[in-house]
Design a protein around this motif. Structure first.
Motif, mmCIF file in Angstrom:
data_model
loop_
_atom_site.group_PDB
_atom_site.id
_atom_site.type_symbol
_atom_site.label_atom_id
_atom_site.label_comp_id
_atom_site.label_asym_id
_atom_site.label_seq_id
_atom_site.Cartn_x
_atom_site.Cartn_y
_atom_site.Cartn_z
ATOM 1 N N ALA A 1 0.836 -1.203 0.000
ATOM 2 C CA ALA A 1 0.000 0.000 0.000
ATOM 3 C C ALA A 1 0.871 1.252 0.000
ATOM 4 N N TRP A 2 1.948 1.233 0.785
ATOM 5 C CA TRP A 2 2.865 2.376 0.824
ATOM 6 C C TRP A 2 3.534 2.593 -0.530
ATOM 7 N N LEU A 3 3.949 1.502 -1.172
ATOM 8 C CA LEU A 3 4.606 1.620 -2.476
ATOM 9 C C LEU A 3 3.661 2.245 -3.507
ATOM 10 N N ARG A 4 2.405 1.810 -3.509
ATOM 11 C CA ARG A 4 1.444 2.385 -4.457
ATOM 12 C C ARG A 4 1.177 3.857 -4.149
ATOM 13 N N ASP A 5 1.076 4.179 -2.873
ATOM 14 C CA ASP A 5 0.892 5.587 -2.502
ATOM 15 C C ASP A 5 2.087 6.421 -2.933
ATOM 16 N N LEU B 1 4.068 5.812 -5.475
ATOM 17 C CA LEU B 1 3.983 5.970 -6.931
ATOM 18 C C LEU B 1 2.944 7.016 -7.312
ATOM 19 N N ARG B 2 1.799 6.973 -6.663
ATOM 20 C CA ARG B 2 0.736 7.929 -6.975
ATOM 21 C C ARG B 2 1.068 9.341 -6.492
ATOM 22 N N GLY B 3 1.863 9.421 -5.439
ATOM 23 C CA GLY B 3 2.190 10.715 -4.855
ATOM 24 C C GLY B 3 3.488 11.279 -5.384
ATOM 25 N N TYR B 4 4.602 10.897 -4.767
ATOM 26 C CA TYR B 4 5.898 11.475 -5.121
ATOM 27 C C TYR B 4 6.227 11.305 -6.602
ATOM 28 N N TRP B 5 6.128 10.063 -7.103
ATOM 29 C CA TRP B 5 6.598 9.811 -8.458
ATOM 30 C C TRP B 5 5.661 10.392 -9.512
ATOM 31 N N ARG B 6 4.349 10.345 -9.283
ATOM 32 C CA ARG B 6 3.431 10.955 -10.250
ATOM 33 C C ARG B 6 3.586 12.474 -10.250
ATOM 34 N N HIS B 7 3.825 13.048 -9.068
ATOM 35 C CA HIS B 7 4.057 14.497 -9.003
ATOM 36 C C HIS B 7 5.334 14.864 -9.768
ATOM 37 N N LEU B 8 6.386 14.067 -9.586
ATOM 38 C CA LEU B 8 7.628 14.335 -10.308
ATOM 39 C C LEU B 8 7.418 14.181 -11.808
ATOM 40 N N TRP B 9 6.650 13.180 -12.219
ATOM 41 C CA TRP B 9 6.339 12.999 -13.636
ATOM 42 C C TRP B 9 5.625 14.234 -14.197
ATOM 43 N N VAL C 1 11.314 4.320 -10.308
ATOM 44 C CA VAL C 1 9.956 3.759 -10.432
ATOM 45 C C VAL C 1 10.004 2.261 -10.678
ATOM 46 N N THR C 2 11.062 1.802 -11.357
ATOM 47 C CA THR C 2 11.161 0.373 -11.652
ATOM 48 C C THR C 2 11.442 -0.435 -10.386
ATOM 49 N N ARG C 3 12.165 0.132 -9.438
ATOM 50 C CA ARG C 3 12.397 -0.560 -8.154
ATOM 51 C C ARG C 3 11.078 -0.834 -7.450
ATOM 52 N N LEU C 4 10.197 0.156 -7.441
ATOM 53 C CA LEU C 4 8.908 -0.031 -6.782
ATOM 54 C C LEU C 4 8.076 -1.072 -7.507
ATOM 55 N N HIS C 5 8.089 -1.024 -8.844
ATOM 56 C CA HIS C 5 7.355 -2.017 -9.646
ATOM 57 C C HIS C 5 7.863 -3.422 -9.317
ATOM 58 N N TYR C 6 9.183 -3.555 -9.216
ATOM 59 C CA TYR C 6 9.791 -4.852 -8.920
ATOM 60 C C TYR C 6 9.289 -5.408 -7.590
ATOM 61 N N THR C 7 9.293 -4.585 -6.567
ATOM 62 C CA THR C 7 8.872 -5.063 -5.253
ATOM 63 C C THR C 7 7.392 -5.422 -5.236
ATOM 64 N N LEU C 8 6.565 -4.604 -5.889
ATOM 65 C CA LEU C 8 5.142 -4.932 -5.974
ATOM 66 C C LEU C 8 4.914 -6.246 -6.727
#
Length: 264
Positions: A149-153, A155-163, A190-197
């Motif tokens: 849940a933290w990883l998805r948050d 991605l939706r927060g920090y990484w989407r904002h950076l995108w 972003v790929t590290r988070l995808h990998y863990t998920l």
């Protein structure tokens, strides 16, 4: 085998801490790039969890501030970063907690720095013992569902904002995109988070790039390859003569990975 610079930093830190505050630091455990075999002297930090014999009082904090200041003077790079915590507290969820830490080589009295569930999981899965009981014997709080849940948050927060920032089409976004730090940070991040998920395991930035080459369409191979080249400091020809094209590929890749990782 650890890089000699890592051993130098750890040895110097422990010598200083033991001289200034005998018996306080009972455990030191490395995580991050060192533990994952991806330490790069040019830009990696040494990340650690420092286990203390007691919660830090004002005297302890003042002593540690001096320890980190002297260490930074002796060995300016790599930075020694991490959190100070008791063994009992490691068994609890760190989410939302604050405490003493070292960031960019400077001691801080209080803050949320690295007090994250992902830090606890990384330590439990891949930690390296420098001092204290073997990391495998520690009681470290983990919660796979909460981590996902933290990883998805994130991605939706920090990484989407950076995108969004990098996609803005402004001159500032263009300058950021032309910096050699941007592709490895964004593409491999972003790929590290995808990998863990996807796998439930923890990997390094370089490991994430290798994973991306395996699982994503071949059209993304050039930007992943370039990000790995920059991450590793390889003295080879750049894969993108046109940095604006590289920036466009970084932005498109980030969007693809974030979207894909957010699927149920």
């Amino acid at each position: 085998m650890r890089h000699p610079l890592v051993d130098d930093v750890c040895d110097a830190y422990l010598a200083l801490a033991d001289a200034r505050l005998p018996g306080l630091v009972t455990g030191m455990y490395l995580y991050g790039s060192v533990a994952l075999g991806d330490f790069r002297p040019a830009h990696s930090d040494v990340d650690a969890v420092f286990v203390t014999a007691r919660p830090l009082d004002a005297g302890d904090r003042g002593g540690l501030r001096e320890v980190h200041a002297e260490l930074a003077e002796r060995l300016p790079r790599p930075h020694l970063d991490g959190v100070y915590i008791t063994a009992d507290a490691l068994a609890s969820d760190p989410t939302g907690t604050t405490g003493p830490h070292s960031s960019d080589g400077r001691f801080g009295d209080d803050g949320t720095f690295e007090r994250l569930l992902v830090t606890w999981h990384t330590l439990a899965d891949t930690g390296v013992t420098v001092r204290g009981p073997a990391v495998e014997s520690l009681r470290i709080h983990t919660d796979r569902a909460a981590l996902n849940a933290w990883l998805r948050d994130n991605l939706r927060g920090y990484w989407r904002h950076l995108w969004r920032t990098l996609s803005a089409g402004t001159e500032a976004a263009r300058r950021e995109g032309r910096h050699d730090f941007t592709p490895p940070w964004c593409v491999l991040g972003v790929t590290r988070l995808h990998y863990t998920l996807a796998t439930g395991a923890i990997t390094s930035k370089s490991g994430a790039g290798e994973y991306g080459m395996r699982v994503f369409d071949d059209r993304w191979a050039p930007i992943i390859t370039e990000s790995l080249r920059l991450r590793r400091g390889e003295d080879t020809a750049p894969g993108y003569p046109d940095l604006d094209v590289r920036h466009a590929d970084v932005v498109a890749y980030m969007d693809m990975v974030i979207t894909d990782a957010d699927r149920p």
